[in-house]
Design a protein around this motif. Structure first.
Motif, mmCIF file in Angstrom:
data_model
loop_
_atom_site.group_PDB
_atom_site.id
_atom_site.type_symbol
_atom_site.label_atom_id
_atom_site.label_comp_id
_atom_site.label_asym_id
_atom_site.label_seq_id
_atom_site.Cartn_x
_atom_site.Cartn_y
_atom_site.Cartn_z
ATOM 1 N N ILE A 147 0.837 -1.279 -0.186
ATOM 2 C CA ILE A 147 -0.079 -0.028 -0.015
ATOM 3 C C ILE A 147 0.691 1.339 0.099
ATOM 4 N N GLN A 148 0.891 2.087 -1.012
ATOM 5 C CA GLN A 148 1.767 3.339 -1.213
ATOM 6 C C GLN A 148 1.363 4.413 -0.399
ATOM 7 N N ASP A 149 -0.009 4.593 0.181
ATOM 8 C CA ASP A 149 -0.408 5.621 0.921
ATOM 9 C C ASP A 149 -1.378 5.287 1.742
ATOM 10 N N ALA A 150 -1.015 4.454 2.816
ATOM 11 C CA ALA A 150 -1.977 4.163 4.109
ATOM 12 C C ALA A 150 -1.881 5.475 5.007
ATOM 13 N N GLU A 151 -3.041 5.786 5.402
ATOM 14 C CA GLU A 151 -3.492 6.787 6.229
ATOM 15 C C GLU A 151 -3.880 6.165 7.456
ATOM 16 N N LEU A 152 -3.011 6.600 8.596
ATOM 17 C CA LEU A 152 -3.535 6.161 9.927
ATOM 18 C C LEU A 152 -3.158 7.382 10.804
ATOM 19 N N PRO A 153 -3.841 7.590 11.975
ATOM 20 C CA PRO A 153 -3.560 8.830 12.910
ATOM 21 C C PRO A 153 -2.351 8.425 13.494
ATOM 22 N N PRO A 154 -1.651 9.366 14.288
ATOM 23 C CA PRO A 154 -0.552 9.069 15.087
ATOM 24 C C PRO A 154 -0.859 8.148 16.102
ATOM 25 N N GLY A 155 0.214 7.274 16.529
ATOM 26 C CA GLY A 155 0.024 6.518 17.494
ATOM 27 C C GLY A 155 0.647 4.964 17.021
ATOM 28 N N ASP A 156 0.683 4.198 17.926
ATOM 29 C CA ASP A 156 1.228 2.717 17.722
ATOM 30 C C ASP A 156 0.165 1.674 17.534
ATOM 31 N N TYR A 157 0.287 1.123 16.405
ATOM 32 C CA TYR A 157 -0.893 0.023 16.048
ATOM 33 C C TYR A 157 -0.273 -1.400 15.829
ATOM 34 N N THR A 158 -0.852 -2.249 16.821
ATOM 35 C CA THR A 158 -0.255 -3.644 16.707
ATOM 36 C C THR A 158 -1.313 -4.470 15.580
ATOM 37 N N MET A 159 -0.559 -5.149 14.651
ATOM 38 C CA MET A 159 -1.293 -5.644 13.502
ATOM 39 C C MET A 159 -1.049 -7.311 13.703
ATOM 40 N N SER A 171 -1.150 -23.034 -0.515
ATOM 41 C CA SER A 171 -1.945 -23.861 -1.270
ATOM 42 C C SER A 171 -2.125 -25.313 -0.561
ATOM 43 N N ASP A 172 -1.358 -25.557 0.194
ATOM 44 C CA ASP A 172 -1.503 -27.019 0.966
ATOM 45 C C ASP A 172 -2.174 -26.665 2.237
ATOM 46 N N GLY A 173 -2.661 -25.679 2.476
ATOM 47 C CA GLY A 173 -3.531 -25.264 3.771
ATOM 48 C C GLY A 173 -2.743 -24.850 5.021
ATOM 49 N N ARG A 174 -1.381 -24.638 4.840
ATOM 50 C CA ARG A 174 -0.705 -24.615 6.070
ATOM 51 C C ARG A 174 -0.668 -23.162 6.332
ATOM 52 N N PRO A 175 -0.999 -22.722 7.671
ATOM 53 C CA PRO A 175 -1.136 -21.295 8.148
ATOM 54 C C PRO A 175 0.270 -20.616 8.663
ATOM 55 N N GLY A 176 0.266 -19.324 8.271
ATOM 56 C CA GLY A 176 1.494 -18.605 8.758
ATOM 57 C C GLY A 176 0.797 -17.108 9.405
ATOM 58 N N THR A 177 1.469 -16.783 10.189
ATOM 59 C CA THR A 177 0.789 -15.289 10.903
ATOM 60 C C THR A 177 2.171 -14.611 11.325
ATOM 61 N N ALA A 178 1.827 -13.294 11.308
ATOM 62 C CA ALA A 178 2.830 -12.292 11.730
ATOM 63 C C ALA A 178 2.210 -11.269 12.579
ATOM 64 N N ILE A 179 2.929 -10.884 13.701
ATOM 65 C CA ILE A 179 2.337 -9.869 14.547
ATOM 66 C C ILE A 179 3.548 -8.615 14.358
ATOM 67 N N PHE A 180 2.918 -7.319 14.125
ATOM 68 C CA PHE A 180 3.905 -6.305 13.963
ATOM 69 C C PHE A 180 3.438 -5.097 14.345
ATOM 70 N N THR A 181 4.388 -3.875 14.856
ATOM 71 C CA THR A 181 3.597 -2.780 15.151
ATOM 72 C C THR A 181 4.171 -1.647 14.407
ATOM 73 N N LEU A 182 3.083 -0.855 13.949
ATOM 74 C CA LEU A 182 3.501 0.342 13.177
ATOM 75 C C LEU A 182 3.451 1.624 14.258
ATOM 76 N N LYS A 183 4.454 2.316 13.935
ATOM 77 C CA LYS A 183 4.574 3.471 14.880
ATOM 78 C C LYS A 183 4.424 4.844 13.882
ATOM 79 N N VAL A 184 3.382 5.391 14.018
ATOM 80 C CA VAL A 184 3.046 6.562 13.014
ATOM 81 C C VAL A 184 3.245 7.867 13.696
ATOM 82 N N ALA A 185 3.984 8.616 13.204
ATOM 83 C CA ALA A 185 4.401 10.036 14.262
ATOM 84 C C ALA A 185 3.584 10.888 13.585
ATOM 85 N N PRO A 186 3.502 12.059 14.618
ATOM 86 C CA PRO A 186 2.428 13.315 14.068
ATOM 87 C C PRO A 186 2.860 13.997 13.023
ATOM 88 N N LYS A 187 2.370 14.588 12.321
ATOM 89 C CA LYS A 187 2.524 15.266 10.963
ATOM 90 C C LYS A 187 3.321 16.639 11.104
#
Length: 147
Positions: A112-124, A131-147
Motif C-alpha cells: 500500500i503506497q499511501d496508508a492513512e493512519l492517525p498518529p500512534g502505535d498500532y499492533t497488527m 495452497s497446501d492449507g498450512r497457516p502462517g502468522t506475523a504480528i508487528f507494530t506500526l509507529k505513526v508519528a505526528p505530521k
C-alpha cells in the motif's frame, strides 16, 4: 452495448477518483479503542513449513500517509493463497482490516503506497495460508508519528 458503456463509465470513475486519495487503514475512532488485554498469542506449534510473512516497511516511526509493505514467502512448492489473507488491528474489540487491504493483496505480499493512519502505535496481526492449507502468522507494530 449499454452494459459495456456503463462498465466503462464506472471503471473511468474509479480510475480518476482513486488516484488522489490515501487509503484509510485505521480511523480516528478505531485508534481510540483500548489495547488488547494480556498477551497476544501467535500459534505456530507443529508448523514446520508454513508460509512466512515479513514486515518490510515502514521502518521506525514515520508520518502518515505511509508506505506499508509486507512480503509473503511459501515453501516446498506451495503457493500463497491471496484469498486467505486476513489483517487484524489488535484492539478491544479487534478491528478486521481485511476488506480495506484486499485491493492491495498479491501472492507475493501486500503493498500500500499511501496508508492513512492517525498518529500512534498500532499492533497488527496478518494471517495467511498456502495452497497446501498450512497457516502462517506475523504480528508487528506500526509507529505513526505526528505530521
Amino acid at each position: 452495448m449499454t452494459r459495456n458503456f456503463l462498465l466503462g463509465l464506472v471503471a473511468a470513475g474509479l480510475l480518476f477518483s482513486g488516484t488522489s486519495r490515501a487509503t484509510q487503514l485505521i480511523t480516528e475512532e478505531e485508534a481510540k479503542l483500548p489495547p488488547p488485554k494480556g498477551a497476544v498469542a501467535a500459534d505456530r506449534r507443529g508448523i514446520l513449513r508454513g508460509p512466512k510473512v515479513e514486515f518490510v516497511s515502514p521502518g521506525e516511526s514515520v508520518a502518515s500517509p505511509l508506505k506499508l509493505h509486507l512480503k509473503f514467502e511459501s515453501f516446498g512448492g506451495a503457493k500463497i493463497d491471496p484469498e486467505s489473507v486476513k489483517v487484524i488491528f489488535l484492539r478491544t474489540p479487534n478491528v478486521d482490516l481485511t476488506p480495506r487491504i484486499k485491493p492491495f493483496v498479491q501472492a507475493d505480499g501486500i503493498n500500500i503506497q499511501d496508508a492513512e493512519l492517525p498518529p500512534g502505535d498500532y499492533t497488527m496481526r496478518v494471517d495467511i495460508k498456502d495452497s497446501d492449507g498450512r497457516p502462517g502468522t506475523a504480528i508487528f507494530t506500526l509507529k505513526v508519528a505526528p505530521k
